[in-house]
Design an enzyme around this catalytic site. Structure first.
Site, PDB file in Angstrom:
ATOM      1  N   ARG A 185       0.809  -1.237   0.000  1.00  0.00           N
ATOM      2  CA  ARG A 185       0.000   0.000   0.000  1.00  0.00           C
ATOM      3  C   ARG A 185       0.839   1.283   0.000  1.00  0.00           C
ATOM      4  O   ARG A 185       0.554   2.210  -0.719  1.00  0.00           O
ATOM      5  CB  ARG A 185      -0.930  -0.009   1.218  1.00  0.00           C
ATOM      6  N   TYR A 199      -8.829  26.587   4.432  1.00  0.00           N
ATOM      7  CA  TYR A 199      -9.319  26.079   3.138  1.00  0.00           C
ATOM      8  C   TYR A 199     -10.706  25.461   3.357  1.00  0.00           C
ATOM      9  O   TYR A 199     -10.898  24.657   4.269  1.00  0.00           O
ATOM     10  CB  TYR A 199      -8.302  25.038   2.648  1.00  0.00           C
ATOM     11  N   ASP A 202      -1.448  24.119   7.784  1.00  0.00           N
ATOM     12  CA  ASP A 202      -1.585  23.861   6.349  1.00  0.00           C
ATOM     13  C   ASP A 202      -0.605  24.816   5.664  1.00  0.00           C
ATOM     14  O   ASP A 202      -0.820  26.022   5.622  1.00  0.00           O
ATOM     15  CB  ASP A 202      -3.027  24.123   5.887  1.00  0.00           C
ATOM     16  N   LYS A 232      -0.313  20.892  -5.389  1.00  0.00           N
ATOM     17  CA  LYS A 232      -0.074  22.252  -5.877  1.00  0.00           C
ATOM     18  C   LYS A 232       1.370  22.382  -6.382  1.00  0.00           C
ATOM     19  O   LYS A 232       1.652  21.968  -7.475  1.00  0.00           O
ATOM     20  CB  LYS A 232      -0.378  23.259  -4.756  1.00  0.00           C
TER      21      LYS A 232
HETATM   22  C1  LIG Z   1      -4.581  25.703   1.221  1.00  0.00           C
HETATM   23  C2  LIG Z   1      -5.029  24.419   0.630  1.00  0.00           C
HETATM   24  N1  LIG Z   1      -4.920  23.296   1.350  1.00  0.00           N
HETATM   25  C3  LIG Z   1      -5.324  22.103   0.856  1.00  0.00           C
HETATM   26  C4  LIG Z   1      -5.858  21.995  -0.408  1.00  0.00           C
HETATM   27  C5  LIG Z   1      -6.363  20.656  -0.875  1.00  0.00           C
HETATM   28  O1  LIG Z   1      -5.591  20.044  -1.817  1.00  0.00           O
HETATM   29  P1  LIG Z   1      -6.158  18.836  -2.700  1.00  0.00           P
HETATM   30  O2  LIG Z   1      -6.798  19.467  -3.890  1.00  0.00           O
HETATM   31  O3  LIG Z   1      -4.944  18.048  -3.035  1.00  0.00           O
HETATM   32  O4  LIG Z   1      -7.118  18.062  -1.869  1.00  0.00           O
HETATM   33  C6  LIG Z   1      -5.971  23.129  -1.200  1.00  0.00           C
HETATM   34  C7  LIG Z   1      -6.533  23.037  -2.566  1.00  0.00           C
HETATM   35  O5  LIG Z   1      -6.831  24.022  -3.204  1.00  0.00           O
HETATM   36  C8  LIG Z   1      -5.557  24.374  -0.674  1.00  0.00           C
HETATM   37  O6  LIG Z   1      -5.690  25.519  -1.373  1.00  0.00           O
END
Ligand SMILES: Cc1ncc(COP(=O)(O)O)c(C=O)c1O
Length: 389
Positions: A53, A106, A179, A204
């Site tokens: 995994r 987010y 984050d 990203k």
């Molecule tokens: C600040 C932030 N954290 C987390 C995420 C989530 O990422 P994922 O699209 O890989 O779930 C995003 C996505 O836009 C984001 O802008």
């Protein structure tokens, strides 16, 4: 042996007898089944990877590289950024706990807190990103076990004093999780500032090409690394070896790409500030912008994501601006090589501390195109905006 048996056994050994060629990247091993050398090794998890995994060559190489990037004791991989945020929270919280989450988080993370954590008996309280670290931590009751930060905040780009919050929380025995998708583990390393868990959507800037989903959670201690690892094991998350390889490939050019995103982003932000249709630019790395001092203290650079506020106008004018853009795509998932634009006001409605900008809030992601071309595209968009007012 029958042909079926011979075919099933075929190709397992090198035809030349030589070891596999050594490539620059790790091999992409594909396998749910891992073959063990003998009966005694079947249950020897300390000495052997026994299941496919998360432990194959590309996973292992990516985890090691991310440990290097984040200065972490351990890193876990998740199928998306949201999965990393939810997985890390599930790994450290239990029923009866309270979590303090920055209001600028987010939006899907907020959805997870309000729906899933709530169902499992964890209470979420949202705090104003501009609340002082002393008031935030001082106001936390005994049930608070985790503080979630995001700096700069999603869409509105408020900076938090990460080190001060982490230090005060640590003194109270409260964990912190950041984050750090904007910083990509490169522009700031939250673990170096006292944060316990640094999460990022690798989707990203690490991926960098808008074509792979993945998230990571990096732990500051071996105890937390074990907890995150158990969380992944219990929930059964896996990421594909091909995707892990892609992320590792992206990581090699992360600093080079981020440098260009950051430079072009600042050039576009500075230009926007001088345009008559623009009321304010929300880019923490832009001198004079809100929270610039905190950015200058903690960050080594900027990425390509920032916001700006237009002078008041009906929604149709905002649509006219966006529809006029030719080089900016209209899309949400940023961090790739291409420029993007969105309007933000719809997403601000769920916030507790609703900021009043006095005009429409927009977000841009500045890609790797020539910034002068992007500026010309934005000027045409602003002309359409002015005409529609
Ligand atoms: C600040 C932030 N954290 C987390 C995420 C989530 O990422 P994922 O699209 O890989 O779930 C995003 C996505 O836009 C984001 O802008």
């Amino acid at each position: 042996m029958a042909e079926e048996t011979r075919l099933i056994r075929s190709g397992l050994k090198s035809s030349t007898g030589k070891p596999p060629a050594k490539t620059v990247g790790p091999p992409i091993q594909k396998g749910s089944t891992v073959l063990l050398p003998n009966a005694a090794s079947l249950y020897d998890d300390d000495a052997f990877i026994t299941y496919g995994r998360q432990g194959l060559a590309a996973h292992d190489a990516l985890k090691a590289a991310l440990c290097e990037l984040e200065n972490a004791k351990g890193v876990e991989l998740y199928p998306s950024g949201v999965a990393a945020l939810s997985g890390a929270m599930l790994a450290v919280l239990r029923a009866g706990d309270e979590v303090l989450v920055v209001d600028t988080i987010y939006k899907p993370t907020r959805r997870f807190c309000d729906h899933v954590l709530k169902r499992f008996g964890v209470t979420t309280r949202y705090y104003d990103p501009r609340q002082s670290p002393e008031d935030l931590v001082g106001g936390a009751n005994e049930a608070v076990k985790l503080i979630v930060l995001e700096s700069p905040g999603s869409l509105s780009f408020e900076m938090q004093d990460i080190a001060a919050i982490a230090a005060l929380a640590k003194a109270r025995g409260i964990l912190t999780l950041a984050d750090n998708t904007w910083g990509a583990g490169y522009l700031i390393k939250p673990l170096d500032h006292g944060v316990d868990i640094a999460v990022q959507a690798l989707t990203k800037y690490v991926g960098g090409h808008s074509d792979v989903f993945m998230g990571s959670a990096a732990a500051a201690s071996t105890r937390l690394a074990r907890q995150l690892c158990d969380g992944v094991l219990h929930l059964g998350w896996a990421v594909s070896p091909e995707d892990a390889y892609q992320m590792l490939r992206g990581l090699r050019t992360l600093p080079t790409r981020l440098g260009r995103h950051g430079e072009s982003g600042l050039a576009v932000a500075a230009w926007l500030r001088g345009q008559p249709e623009v009321a304010e630019v929300l880019h923490p790395a832009l001198p004079g912008a809100p929270d610039h001092a905190l950015w200058a203290r903690d960050y080594t650079g900027a990425c390509g994501l920032f916001g700006f506020v237009l002078r008041p106008a009906p929604e149709a004018a905002v649509d006219a601006f966006l529809d006029q853009l030719k080089l900016f795509g209209l899309g949400f998932s940023w961090g790739g090589f291409e420029s993007l634009a969105i309007s933000c006001d719809h997403q601000l409605k769920t916030r507790k501390f609703h900021p009043d900008y006095g005009g429409p809030l927009m977000r841009l992601h500045i890609g790797l195109e020539d910034p002068n071309d992007l500026i010309a595209d934005l000027r045409a968009g602003l002309d359409a905006y002015a005409k529609a007012i």
